[in-house]
Design an enzyme around this catalytic site. Structure first.
Site, PDB file in Angstrom:
ATOM      1  N   GLU A 105       0.895  -1.243   0.118  1.00 13.46           N
ATOM      2  CA  GLU A 105       0.048  -0.045   0.057  1.00 13.46           C
ATOM      3  C   GLU A 105       0.867   1.247  -0.020  1.00 13.46           C
ATOM      4  O   GLU A 105       1.802   1.303   0.586  1.00 13.46           O
ATOM      5  CB  GLU A 105      -0.964  -0.051   1.339  1.00 13.46           C
ATOM      6  CG  GLU A 105      -2.199  -0.840   1.127  1.00 13.46           C
ATOM      7  CD  GLU A 105      -3.241   0.172   0.423  1.00 13.46           C
ATOM      8  OE1 GLU A 105      -2.955   1.033  -0.342  1.00 13.46           O
ATOM      9  OE2 GLU A 105      -4.420  -0.257   0.676  1.00 13.46           O
ATOM     10  N   ASP A 106       0.203   2.412  -0.568  1.00 14.58           N
ATOM     11  CA  ASP A 106       1.002   3.753  -0.283  1.00 14.58           C
ATOM     12  C   ASP A 106       0.649   4.150   0.942  1.00 14.58           C
ATOM     13  O   ASP A 106       1.567   4.645   1.483  1.00 14.58           O
ATOM     14  CB  ASP A 106       0.446   4.546  -1.617  1.00 14.58           C
ATOM     15  CG  ASP A 106      -1.046   4.728  -1.810  1.00 14.58           C
ATOM     16  OD1 ASP A 106      -1.564   3.785  -0.800  1.00 14.58           O
ATOM     17  OD2 ASP A 106      -1.487   5.780  -2.301  1.00 14.58           O
ATOM     18  N   ASP A 109      -4.854   4.947   5.886  1.00 17.45           N
ATOM     19  CA  ASP A 109      -5.556   6.269   6.802  1.00 17.45           C
ATOM     20  C   ASP A 109      -6.718   5.623   7.655  1.00 17.45           C
ATOM     21  O   ASP A 109      -6.068   5.538   8.934  1.00 17.45           O
ATOM     22  CB  ASP A 109      -6.303   6.975   5.464  1.00 17.45           C
ATOM     23  CG  ASP A 109      -6.515   8.475   5.826  1.00 17.45           C
ATOM     24  OD1 ASP A 109      -6.503   8.769   6.909  1.00 17.45           O
ATOM     25  OD2 ASP A 109      -6.534   9.119   4.926  1.00 17.45           O
ATOM     26  N   PHE A 158      -3.335  15.818   4.784  1.00 16.69           N
ATOM     27  CA  PHE A 158      -3.477  15.449   3.427  1.00 16.69           C
ATOM     28  C   PHE A 158      -2.234  15.312   2.588  1.00 16.69           C
ATOM     29  O   PHE A 158      -1.536  16.301   2.505  1.00 16.69           O
ATOM     30  CB  PHE A 158      -4.665  16.374   2.716  1.00 16.69           C
ATOM     31  CG  PHE A 158      -5.135  15.696   1.388  1.00 16.69           C
ATOM     32  CD1 PHE A 158      -6.407  14.788   1.581  1.00 16.69           C
ATOM     33  CD2 PHE A 158      -4.470  15.326   0.383  1.00 16.69           C
ATOM     34  CE1 PHE A 158      -6.877  14.323   0.643  1.00 16.69           C
ATOM     35  CE2 PHE A 158      -4.944  14.884  -0.633  1.00 16.69           C
ATOM     36  CZ  PHE A 158      -6.178  14.192  -0.753  1.00 16.69           C
ATOM     37  N   ARG A 171       0.710  12.753  -8.419  1.00 16.17           N
ATOM     38  CA  ARG A 171       1.186  11.392  -8.107  1.00 16.17           C
ATOM     39  C   ARG A 171       2.673  11.351  -8.473  1.00 16.17           C
ATOM     40  O   ARG A 171       3.133  10.441  -7.971  1.00 16.17           O
ATOM     41  CB  ARG A 171       0.636  10.413  -9.094  1.00 16.17           C
ATOM     42  CG  ARG A 171      -0.933  10.164  -8.553  1.00 16.17           C
ATOM     43  CD  ARG A 171      -1.753   8.934  -9.373  1.00 16.17           C
ATOM     44  NE  ARG A 171      -2.793   8.809  -9.221  1.00 16.17           N
ATOM     45  CZ  ARG A 171      -3.589   8.329  -8.078  1.00 16.17           C
ATOM     46  NH1 ARG A 171      -2.667   7.565  -7.305  1.00 16.17           N
ATOM     47  NH2 ARG A 171      -4.899   8.204  -8.154  1.00 16.17           N
TER      48      ARG A 171
END
Length: 185
Positions: A105-106, A109, A158, A171
């Site tokens: 995963e990046d 959250d 964020f 990105r």
């Protein structure tokens, strides 16, 4: 896109991690993964789109053969908050039965989507399912998710870059930075 291309960009508040810091941490994670999976075939499962950069650089940091496959799942609507409803947009091509699976995963959250994904993958009969993530937001977690490999814990802000986006922008930024609230408010 290098950091210099967005310097002075009012959309970015600060840089959290440079490309060098990210690559160094991914090499450390790769060494841990190699030790833990010594003698075992490993399937890396990337979660599109955000994990593309992490998956590529993590895989290249491994000194062993690995197979890779991709899933696309969605729980985000048009905003920045999870809707809680998960949909598979692209499923795996690989049968997981008896396989050692490492989900890449990046960012983690809330953990809600990932919790659903792990349950889904475990129902397919793998030998094991573990998680590797570049970023985790401990303050944002709503679901307890056992993550075996964590690159960095970050504040509940964020973030964009290195695969992470806002409205498909940022990105390809080589670093990770915080996005100014005026952009997404």
């Amino acid at each position: 896109m290098d950091q210099q291309h967005v310097e002075g960009d009012l959309d970015l508040e600060q840089t959290l991690f440079t490309e060098d810091q990210i690559l160094s941490r991914l090499r450390e994670m790769a060494a841990e993964i190699e030790r833990d999976y010594d003698g075992k075939d490993l399937l890396l499962v990337g979660v599109l789109k955000g994990a593309v950069m992490v998956m590529a650089d993590l895989a290249r940091s491994l000194d062993r053969h690995v197979e890779m496959d991709w899933m696309a799942i969605s729980s985000y609507g048009s905003g920045t908050k999870s809707s809680g409803v998960v949909r598979i947009l692209k499923d795996l091509d690989t049968d997981l039965a008896g396989r050692h699976v490492l989900v890449v995963e990046d960012i983690i959250d809330t953990g809600l989507t990932l919790s659903w994904l792990i349950a889904n993958l475990r129902s397919r009969g793998p030998a094991s399912v573990e998680i590797a993530t570049l970023l985790r937001k401990p303050e944002a977690l709503q679901m307890d998710v056992d993550v075996r490999y964590v690159g960095f814990d970050i504040p509940n802000a964020f973030v964009v870059g290195y695969g992470l986006d806002y409205a498909e922008r940022y990105r390809n930024l080589r670093c990770i930075g915080t996005l100014s609230p005026h952009v997404y408010s």
